[in-house]
Design a protein around this motif. Sequence first.
Motif, PDB file in Angstrom:
ATOM      1  N   ARG A  47       0.828  -1.208   0.000  1.00  0.00           N
ATOM      2  CA  ARG A  47       0.000   0.000   0.000  1.00  0.00           C
ATOM      3  C   ARG A  47       0.860   1.255   0.000  1.00  0.00           C
ATOM      4  O   ARG A  47       0.562   2.233  -0.681  1.00  0.00           O
ATOM      5  CB  ARG A  47      -0.898   0.037   1.241  1.00  0.00           C
ATOM      6  N   GLU A  48       1.917   1.208   0.799  1.00  0.00           N
ATOM      7  CA  GLU A  48       2.784   2.383   0.869  1.00  0.00           C
ATOM      8  C   GLU A  48       3.469   2.628  -0.470  1.00  0.00           C
ATOM      9  O   GLU A  48       3.587   3.763  -0.922  1.00  0.00           O
ATOM     10  CB  GLU A  48       3.817   2.221   1.999  1.00  0.00           C
ATOM     11  N   ALA A  49       3.877   1.508  -1.084  1.00  0.00           N
ATOM     12  CA  ALA A  49       4.530   1.652  -2.395  1.00  0.00           C
ATOM     13  C   ALA A  49       3.552   2.240  -3.410  1.00  0.00           C
ATOM     14  O   ALA A  49       3.912   3.089  -4.226  1.00  0.00           O
ATOM     15  CB  ALA A  49       5.055   0.300  -2.868  1.00  0.00           C
ATOM     16  N   LEU A  50       2.293   1.809  -3.342  1.00  0.00           N
ATOM     17  CA  LEU A  50       1.281   2.339  -4.271  1.00  0.00           C
ATOM     18  C   LEU A  50       1.102   3.842  -4.070  1.00  0.00           C
ATOM     19  O   LEU A  50       1.033   4.611  -5.014  1.00  0.00           O
ATOM     20  CB  LEU A  50      -0.054   1.619  -4.072  1.00  0.00           C
ATOM     21  N   MET A  51       1.041   4.222  -2.796  1.00  0.00           N
ATOM     22  CA  MET A  51       0.892   5.647  -2.474  1.00  0.00           C
ATOM     23  C   MET A  51       2.076   6.461  -2.977  1.00  0.00           C
ATOM     24  O   MET A  51       1.922   7.621  -3.350  1.00  0.00           O
ATOM     25  CB  MET A  51       0.781   5.831  -0.949  1.00  0.00           C
TER      26      MET A  51
ATOM     27  N   ARG B  35      -2.683   8.225 -13.342  1.00  0.00           N
ATOM     28  CA  ARG B  35      -2.887   6.910 -12.720  1.00  0.00           C
ATOM     29  C   ARG B  35      -3.712   6.012 -13.632  1.00  0.00           C
ATOM     30  O   ARG B  35      -3.495   4.812 -13.718  1.00  0.00           O
ATOM     31  CB  ARG B  35      -3.610   7.046 -11.389  1.00  0.00           C
ATOM     32  N   PHE B  36      -4.686   6.588 -14.285  1.00  0.00           N
ATOM     33  CA  PHE B  36      -5.537   5.798 -15.182  1.00  0.00           C
ATOM     34  C   PHE B  36      -4.761   5.326 -16.401  1.00  0.00           C
ATOM     35  O   PHE B  36      -4.795   4.175 -16.782  1.00  0.00           O
ATOM     36  CB  PHE B  36      -6.721   6.629 -15.692  1.00  0.00           C
ATOM     37  N   SER B  37      -4.070   6.271 -17.029  1.00  0.00           N
ATOM     38  CA  SER B  37      -3.568   5.991 -18.373  1.00  0.00           C
ATOM     39  C   SER B  37      -2.124   5.526 -18.381  1.00  0.00           C
ATOM     40  O   SER B  37      -1.718   4.807 -19.282  1.00  0.00           O
ATOM     41  CB  SER B  37      -3.689   7.251 -19.237  1.00  0.00           C
ATOM     42  N   GLY B  38      -1.355   5.957 -17.408  1.00  0.00           N
ATOM     43  CA  GLY B  38       0.024   5.491 -17.329  1.00  0.00           C
ATOM     44  C   GLY B  38       1.043   6.336 -18.074  1.00  0.00           C
ATOM     45  O   GLY B  38       2.223   6.068 -17.997  1.00  0.00           O
ATOM     46  N   ILE B  99       1.829   0.214 -24.016  1.00  0.00           N
ATOM     47  CA  ILE B  99       1.779   1.144 -22.896  1.00  0.00           C
ATOM     48  C   ILE B  99       3.189   1.668 -22.659  1.00  0.00           C
ATOM     49  O   ILE B  99       4.120   0.911 -22.481  1.00  0.00           O
ATOM     50  CB  ILE B  99       1.264   0.430 -21.634  1.00  0.00           C
ATOM     51  N   GLU B 100       3.310   2.967 -22.695  1.00  0.00           N
ATOM     52  CA  GLU B 100       4.622   3.542 -22.418  1.00  0.00           C
ATOM     53  C   GLU B 100       4.794   3.621 -20.909  1.00  0.00           C
ATOM     54  O   GLU B 100       3.906   4.044 -20.214  1.00  0.00           O
ATOM     55  CB  GLU B 100       4.733   4.963 -22.966  1.00  0.00           C
ATOM     56  N   LEU B 101       5.925   3.236 -20.455  1.00  0.00           N
ATOM     57  CA  LEU B 101       6.188   3.349 -19.024  1.00  0.00           C
ATOM     58  C   LEU B 101       7.157   4.491 -18.802  1.00  0.00           C
ATOM     59  O   LEU B 101       8.252   4.322 -18.309  1.00  0.00           O
ATOM     60  CB  LEU B 101       6.763   2.040 -18.484  1.00  0.00           C
ATOM     61  N   GLU B 102       6.723   5.681 -19.167  1.00  0.00           N
ATOM     62  CA  GLU B 102       7.690   6.778 -19.140  1.00  0.00           C
ATOM     63  C   GLU B 102       8.124   7.157 -17.726  1.00  0.00           C
ATOM     64  O   GLU B 102       9.189   7.675 -17.524  1.00  0.00           O
ATOM     65  CB  GLU B 102       7.166   7.993 -19.892  1.00  0.00           C
ATOM     66  N   ARG B 123       8.144  -2.742 -11.200  1.00  0.00           N
ATOM     67  CA  ARG B 123       7.440  -4.026 -11.063  1.00  0.00           C
ATOM     68  C   ARG B 123       5.981  -3.801 -10.703  1.00  0.00           C
ATOM     69  O   ARG B 123       5.084  -4.445 -11.233  1.00  0.00           O
ATOM     70  CB  ARG B 123       8.122  -4.879  -9.991  1.00  0.00           C
ATOM     71  N   LEU B 124       5.790  -2.866  -9.807  1.00  0.00           N
ATOM     72  CA  LEU B 124       4.427  -2.569  -9.380  1.00  0.00           C
ATOM     73  C   LEU B 124       3.617  -2.007 -10.556  1.00  0.00           C
ATOM     74  O   LEU B 124       2.465  -2.366 -10.769  1.00  0.00           O
ATOM     75  CB  LEU B 124       4.479  -1.559  -8.233  1.00  0.00           C
ATOM     76  N   GLU B 125       4.250  -1.164 -11.306  1.00  0.00           N
ATOM     77  CA  GLU B 125       3.564  -0.566 -12.452  1.00  0.00           C
ATOM     78  C   GLU B 125       3.175  -1.643 -13.473  1.00  0.00           C
ATOM     79  O   GLU B 125       2.069  -1.646 -13.990  1.00  0.00           O
ATOM     80  CB  GLU B 125       4.462   0.482 -13.102  1.00  0.00           C
TER      81      GLU B 125
END
Lengths: 227, 181
Positions: A47-51, B35-38, B99-102, B123-125
């Motif tokens: 969660r923190e990473a997301l924030m 956040r929506f589009s990246g 999807i560009e991960l700029e 990784r999260l992205e």
Amino acid sequence: MQCAELQQHIDDRLDDQLSEMECAAMDRHLEHCADCRGAFAEEKAMREALMDMPVPDASIGFAARALRRAAAANAVSHHPVRNRAFMGGFAAALVAGIVLWFVSGVVGPNGELATSQPQLAELSISLYETRRVKLSFNTPENMEKVRVSLVLPEHVELEGYPGRKQIAWFTKLHKGSNVLTLPLSALRSDKGIFTVKIGTGEEQETMQFYLNVAKPGFSTLEAPKSA
Amino acid sequence: MKNIFSIWQARKNSNSDFEELVAPHIDRLYRLGYRFSGTRHDAEDLVQELLVKLYPRSKELNNIEKLGPWLSKSLYHLFIDQARRVTNSPVALAEGIGIELEAVACVNAGPDEYMIRQQQFARLENALFTLNFDQRTLVAMHDMEGYTLPELSSMLDTPLGTLKSRLHRARASLREQLAEK
Ligand SMILES: [Zn+2]
């Protein structure tokens, strides 16, 4: 409290959805259960990473530019950008305002909007760069099946449609603004007419404008001088 | 012809209140759009389109009690519309690929800790973009931009319980994705 039950409610805990009593029960369990402590820590870290996920700043002056374009885009409808020779009764009702604009990329100081002009509007794009040109159609009512067709000049291509000079498809138009995004790229420097037709078979509205592709090196942005 | 005339009239009456009303919210809208589009490009694009559409409605905006959430909701719906258009228009189809991960592409050489953090974000992205549309936008709004569950419940017209279980599944799927690598 069992491990499974606790782990079910980690989300709720982090979302402030648990009562004080429930929180206390959870804490008692966490104190002596390493497994659940691990699960809790893992979820919390995620969660923190997301924030903390970074958001790059918008391009410089974006807010002011966006507001200016919104105003200009709507002002244009007094003098729609289109070739009046093609206006018909129905077609005039179909499209009450047409606006073109570019999005981000290298932009001029005033918002690079193709506004009303006595002659055809002119859009400039650069070689080796995809520009997303936007067309906005205002319609007074929903339209179920409208045909949109594009005729591109020889020197410009629609991204994803190499070699195609004519592209047409059916679409729906909603009452109000409808925005069509066209990723255009230039094959060589030249100037030619780009035609967009929109209609319902019998009648159609035609918009035309010049697509001007400048020779490389004529950019208004100056490269930094070398020492 | 009456239709055009009334549209033009409406336009004429629209005023510069618009800027005053909307300007304080643009930054937040941009973040949400990102956040929506990246990508920054798509985020700016989305916000720009929203402003163009809302401009003639400044009188109506004036009467909205909580303009912030209302604008966020409108941005969300616009994003959904755009996603739908991707499937309807050949143009959008051509455009919607990849999807560009700029945000994560510009990693400079730096302290180890910074690098590790950037890799985590990357990784999260990637994991985020394996979620389905509803899950991703919900995680974006709740877990990333901090909209509360009650706020989202009224913004999205969805019962709290439904949102909770959607989020729950989305996070489980994120964890799974992250554990895989
Ligand atoms: Zn346990």
